[in-house]
Design a protein around this motif. Structure first.
Motif, PDB file in Angstrom:
ATOM      1  N   GLY A   1      66.574 -11.432 101.908  1.00  0.00           N
ATOM      2  CA  GLY A   1      65.295 -10.935 101.436  1.00  0.00           C
ATOM      3  C   GLY A   1      64.128 -11.631 102.096  1.00  0.00           C
ATOM      4  O   GLY A   1      64.281 -12.625 102.809  1.00  0.00           O
ATOM      5  N   SER A   2      62.955 -11.118 101.838  1.00  0.00           N
ATOM      6  CA  SER A   2      61.713 -11.747 102.269  1.00  0.00           C
ATOM      7  C   SER A   2      60.654 -11.451 101.220  1.00  0.00           C
ATOM      8  O   SER A   2      60.667 -10.374 100.601  1.00  0.00           O
ATOM      9  CB  SER A   2      61.269 -11.241 103.648  1.00  0.00           C
ATOM     10  OG  SER A   2      61.044  -9.837 103.619  1.00  0.00           O
ATOM     11  N   VAL A   3      59.763 -12.417 100.992  1.00  0.00           N
ATOM     12  CA  VAL A   3      58.706 -12.228 100.007  1.00  0.00           C
ATOM     13  C   VAL A   3      57.355 -12.262 100.703  1.00  0.00           C
ATOM     14  O   VAL A   3      57.201 -12.881 101.761  1.00  0.00           O
ATOM     15  CB  VAL A   3      58.766 -13.301  98.900  1.00  0.00           C
ATOM     16  CG1 VAL A   3      60.102 -13.243  98.174  1.00  0.00           C
ATOM     17  CG2 VAL A   3      58.537 -14.696  99.453  1.00  0.00           C
TER      18      VAL A   3
ATOM     19  N   ASP B   1      73.571  -2.001 104.458  1.00  0.00           N
ATOM     20  CA  ASP B   1      72.640  -1.255 105.308  1.00  0.00           C
ATOM     21  C   ASP B   1      71.507  -0.636 104.494  1.00  0.00           C
ATOM     22  O   ASP B   1      70.788   0.229 104.983  1.00  0.00           O
ATOM     23  CB  ASP B   1      73.386  -0.164 106.082  1.00  0.00           C
ATOM     24  CG  ASP B   1      74.126   0.808 105.157  1.00  0.00           C
ATOM     25  OD1 ASP B   1      74.094   0.610 103.922  1.00  0.00           O
ATOM     26  OD2 ASP B   1      74.742   1.758 105.680  1.00  0.00           O
ATOM     27  N   ARG B   2      71.338  -1.080 103.258  1.00  0.00           N
ATOM     28  CA  ARG B   2      70.296  -0.526 102.387  1.00  0.00           C
ATOM     29  C   ARG B   2      69.198  -1.555 102.152  1.00  0.00           C
ATOM     30  O   ARG B   2      69.476  -2.710 101.840  1.00  0.00           O
ATOM     31  CB  ARG B   2      70.887  -0.079 101.047  1.00  0.00           C
ATOM     32  CG  ARG B   2      72.014   0.939 101.188  1.00  0.00           C
ATOM     33  CD  ARG B   2      72.624   1.251  99.846  1.00  0.00           C
ATOM     34  NE  ARG B   2      73.897   1.963 100.002  1.00  0.00           N
ATOM     35  CZ  ARG B   2      74.787   2.102  99.025  1.00  0.00           C
ATOM     36  NH1 ARG B   2      74.538   1.585  97.835  1.00  0.00           N
ATOM     37  NH2 ARG B   2      75.910   2.749  99.240  1.00  0.00           N
ATOM     38  N   THR B   3      67.962  -1.117 102.286  1.00  0.00           N
ATOM     39  CA  THR B   3      66.810  -1.995 102.096  1.00  0.00           C
ATOM     40  C   THR B   3      65.880  -1.389 101.054  1.00  0.00           C
ATOM     41  O   THR B   3      65.588  -0.194 101.090  1.00  0.00           O
ATOM     42  CB  THR B   3      66.045  -2.195 103.417  1.00  0.00           C
ATOM     43  OG1 THR B   3      66.924  -2.824 104.366  1.00  0.00           O
ATOM     44  CG2 THR B   3      64.827  -3.084 103.211  1.00  0.00           C
ATOM     45  N   PHE B   4      65.440  -2.242 100.119  1.00  0.00           N
ATOM     46  CA  PHE B   4      64.514  -1.818  99.085  1.00  0.00           C
ATOM     47  C   PHE B   4      63.277  -2.705  99.115  1.00  0.00           C
ATOM     48  O   PHE B   4      63.351  -3.890  99.433  1.00  0.00           O
ATOM     49  CB  PHE B   4      65.163  -1.917  97.699  1.00  0.00           C
ATOM     50  CG  PHE B   4      66.287  -0.952  97.469  1.00  0.00           C
ATOM     51  CD1 PHE B   4      66.046   0.306  96.958  1.00  0.00           C
ATOM     52  CD2 PHE B   4      67.600  -1.302  97.777  1.00  0.00           C
ATOM     53  CE1 PHE B   4      67.086   1.204  96.745  1.00  0.00           C
ATOM     54  CE2 PHE B   4      68.639  -0.421  97.577  1.00  0.00           C
ATOM     55  CZ  PHE B   4      68.375   0.846  97.052  1.00  0.00           C
ATOM     56  N   HIS B   5      62.157  -2.109  98.745  1.00  0.00           N
ATOM     57  CA  HIS B   5      60.899  -2.851  98.654  1.00  0.00           C
ATOM     58  C   HIS B   5      60.367  -2.674  97.234  1.00  0.00           C
ATOM     59  O   HIS B   5      60.352  -1.573  96.707  1.00  0.00           O
ATOM     60  CB  HIS B   5      59.882  -2.308  99.658  1.00  0.00           C
ATOM     61  CG  HIS B   5      58.587  -3.047  99.661  1.00  0.00           C
ATOM     62  ND1 HIS B   5      58.415  -4.240 100.344  1.00  0.00           N
ATOM     63  CD2 HIS B   5      57.408  -2.791  99.049  1.00  0.00           C
ATOM     64  CE1 HIS B   5      57.183  -4.674 100.153  1.00  0.00           C
ATOM     65  NE2 HIS B   5      56.559  -3.809  99.371  1.00  0.00           N
ATOM     66  N   TYR B   6      59.975  -3.794  96.621  1.00  0.00           N
ATOM     67  CA  TYR B   6      59.425  -3.655  95.283  1.00  0.00           C
ATOM     68  C   TYR B   6      58.242  -4.592  95.079  1.00  0.00           C
ATOM     69  O   TYR B   6      58.100  -5.611  95.730  1.00  0.00           O
ATOM     70  CB  TYR B   6      60.486  -3.811  94.203  1.00  0.00           C
ATOM     71  CG  TYR B   6      61.256  -5.107  94.138  1.00  0.00           C
ATOM     72  CD1 TYR B   6      61.243  -5.859  92.969  1.00  0.00           C
ATOM     73  CD2 TYR B   6      62.040  -5.557  95.186  1.00  0.00           C
ATOM     74  CE1 TYR B   6      61.970  -7.024  92.857  1.00  0.00           C
ATOM     75  CE2 TYR B   6      62.778  -6.723  95.085  1.00  0.00           C
ATOM     76  CZ  TYR B   6      62.746  -7.456  93.912  1.00  0.00           C
ATOM     77  OH  TYR B   6      63.458  -8.617  93.818  1.00  0.00           O
TER      78      TYR B   6
ATOM     79  N   SER C   1      55.063  -8.978  96.763  1.00  0.00           N
ATOM     80  CA  SER C   1      56.145  -8.002  96.909  1.00  0.00           C
ATOM     81  C   SER C   1      57.359  -8.674  97.531  1.00  0.00           C
ATOM     82  O   SER C   1      57.277  -9.791  98.056  1.00  0.00           O
ATOM     83  CB  SER C   1      55.699  -6.828  97.782  1.00  0.00           C
ATOM     84  OG  SER C   1      55.352  -7.274  99.083  1.00  0.00           O
ATOM     85  N   LYS C   2      58.478  -7.970  97.476  1.00  0.00           N
ATOM     86  CA  LYS C   2      59.725  -8.496  98.032  1.00  0.00           C
ATOM     87  C   LYS C   2      60.508  -7.372  98.680  1.00  0.00           C
ATOM     88  O   LYS C   2      60.510  -6.237  98.190  1.00  0.00           O
ATOM     89  CB  LYS C   2      60.573  -9.144  96.928  1.00  0.00           C
ATOM     90  CG  LYS C   2      61.857  -9.806  97.434  1.00  0.00           C
ATOM     91  CD  LYS C   2      62.550 -10.555  96.322  1.00  0.00           C
ATOM     92  CE  LYS C   2      63.764 -11.319  96.850  1.00  0.00           C
ATOM     93  NZ  LYS C   2      64.412 -12.115  95.778  1.00  0.00           N
ATOM     94  N   THR C   3      61.151  -7.701  99.798  1.00  0.00           N
ATOM     95  CA  THR C   3      62.060  -6.782 100.462  1.00  0.00           C
ATOM     96  C   THR C   3      63.469  -7.336 100.329  1.00  0.00           C
ATOM     97  O   THR C   3      63.697  -8.522 100.582  1.00  0.00           O
ATOM     98  CB  THR C   3      61.700  -6.628 101.951  1.00  0.00           C
ATOM     99  OG1 THR C   3      60.373  -6.103 102.053  1.00  0.00           O
ATOM    100  CG2 THR C   3      62.665  -5.682 102.645  1.00  0.00           C
ATOM    101  N   MET C   4      64.405  -6.506  99.905  1.00  0.00           N
ATOM    102  CA  MET C   4      65.781  -6.931  99.689  1.00  0.00           C
ATOM    103  C   MET C   4      66.712  -6.008 100.462  1.00  0.00           C
ATOM    104  O   MET C   4      66.599  -4.777 100.370  1.00  0.00           O
ATOM    105  CB  MET C   4      66.121  -6.863  98.199  1.00  0.00           C
ATOM    106  CG  MET C   4      67.543  -7.228  97.867  1.00  0.00           C
ATOM    107  SD  MET C   4      67.794  -9.001  97.798  1.00  0.00           S
ATOM    108  CE  MET C   4      66.986  -9.364  96.245  1.00  0.00           C
TER     109      MET C   4
END
Length: 305
Positions: A82-84, A61-66, A54-57
């Protein structure tokens, strides 16, 4: 769909823990643990499909996780961090991406029925659930890795299908926005292109609004909706990302780099650098260098994928 994902994972298992070109135009892949500093970058417009992990982007001020059930779309150049993460079973992060070409999108739009209405224009980045049809198009594209002599003939058709499936999805308006003149998204894109080329210069929001053919108030509103940043915040992020890249590459000390990216005060640069990256420039450089040595990675370049 799980069987299709398994085949895609096998086809892209040769990817490295940095942006790995596939030989297919605009298609790249990445695998494994990626240092945080290489995920802080100005991301190109893209469709990004996660295959494992998964990745967080975060943009503004907006954060998404996919994860493997979703794909990420970004329709303009945006500064992001981001972080993976590996899968719950410990499998390494694995992803593929298609960089967006507005000309190809525009040609595709000319060949499909036009939709009525302007669309729900807003943020130029979001996450959407993947569909079996989209996965199938990606699978046929990535099978070309085993048949490189067929890439020139077939990749353009598979690229159009991937784009077509995205256009049919909940965020298809993003693609239409970058390829259709006079949309708010395309007008903001003009200003963004100017800022990216001239980030070290002093900018006047009034001049940017004029470039975009919008009033100042409308320009501010649309810019913030699209990028999650004000125009000046966007410029600041671009400056700091360039500064960090130069610092890690050994292209100068913090003071010379600060002036080079447009700061008039090294102290202000250090404060804003620490606010974005968590440490002041000198300490951040030590931390990143140590992480690179531990990982054995010779690259300081951003993955942006």
């Amino acid at each position: 769909m799980e069987q299709q994902l398994r085949e895609l994972r096998a086809l892209t298992s040769r990817a490295e823990n940095r942006r790995t070109e596939t030989g297919i135009p605009r298609v790249a892949m990445v695998q494994g643990e990626i240092p945080e500093h290489r995920l802080a970058a100005v991301y190109d417009p893209m469709v990004n499909l996660i295959l494992t992990g998964s990745k967080t982007m975060t943009v503004g001020d907006r954060t998404f996780h996919y994860d493997p059930a979703t794909y990420f779309i970004m329709s303009i150049n945006l500064p992001a961090v981001g972080s993976v993460h590996p899968s719950v079973r410990g499998e390494p992060y694995l992803a593929i991406s298609l960089t967006l070409d507005p000309i190809i999108v525009a040609n595709l739009l000319a060949d499909i029925p036009k939709r009525s209405g302007g669309g729900p224009y807003g943020s130029a980045f979001s996450v959407a659930p993947v569909t079996p049809e989209l996965i199938d198009a990606w699978l046929r594209m990535m099978r070309l890795l085993e048949h490189p002599d067929e890439i020139a003939a077939l990749a353009p058709a598979y690229e159009r299908e991937i784009l077509f499936r995205v256009l049919q999805g909940p965020h298809g308006w993003m693609l239409r926005g970058i390829a259709t003149p006079d949309t708010a998204l395309s007008r903001i894109g003009v200003a963004i292109d100017w800022i990216r080329r001239n980030f070290a210069q002093h900018i006047r929001v009034e001049a940017l609004a004029e470039m975009a053919a919008l009033s100042v108030s409308a320009f501010h509103r649309h810019f913030k909706a699209v990028t999650a940043l004000s125009p000046l915040q966007y410029q600041k992020r671009i400056r700091l990302l360039h500064a960090r890249s130069q610092l890690i590459a050994g292209q100068g000390n913090a003071t010379s780099i600060a002036f080079g990216v447009g700061y008039e005060s090294p102290n202000q640069f250090s404060r804003e650098y620490a606010r974005l990256f968590g440490l002041p420039p000198s300490r951040d450089l030590v931390e990143v260098t140590q992480n690179l040595r531990r990982s054995g990675s010779p690259s300081h370049q951003a993955v942006a994928l």
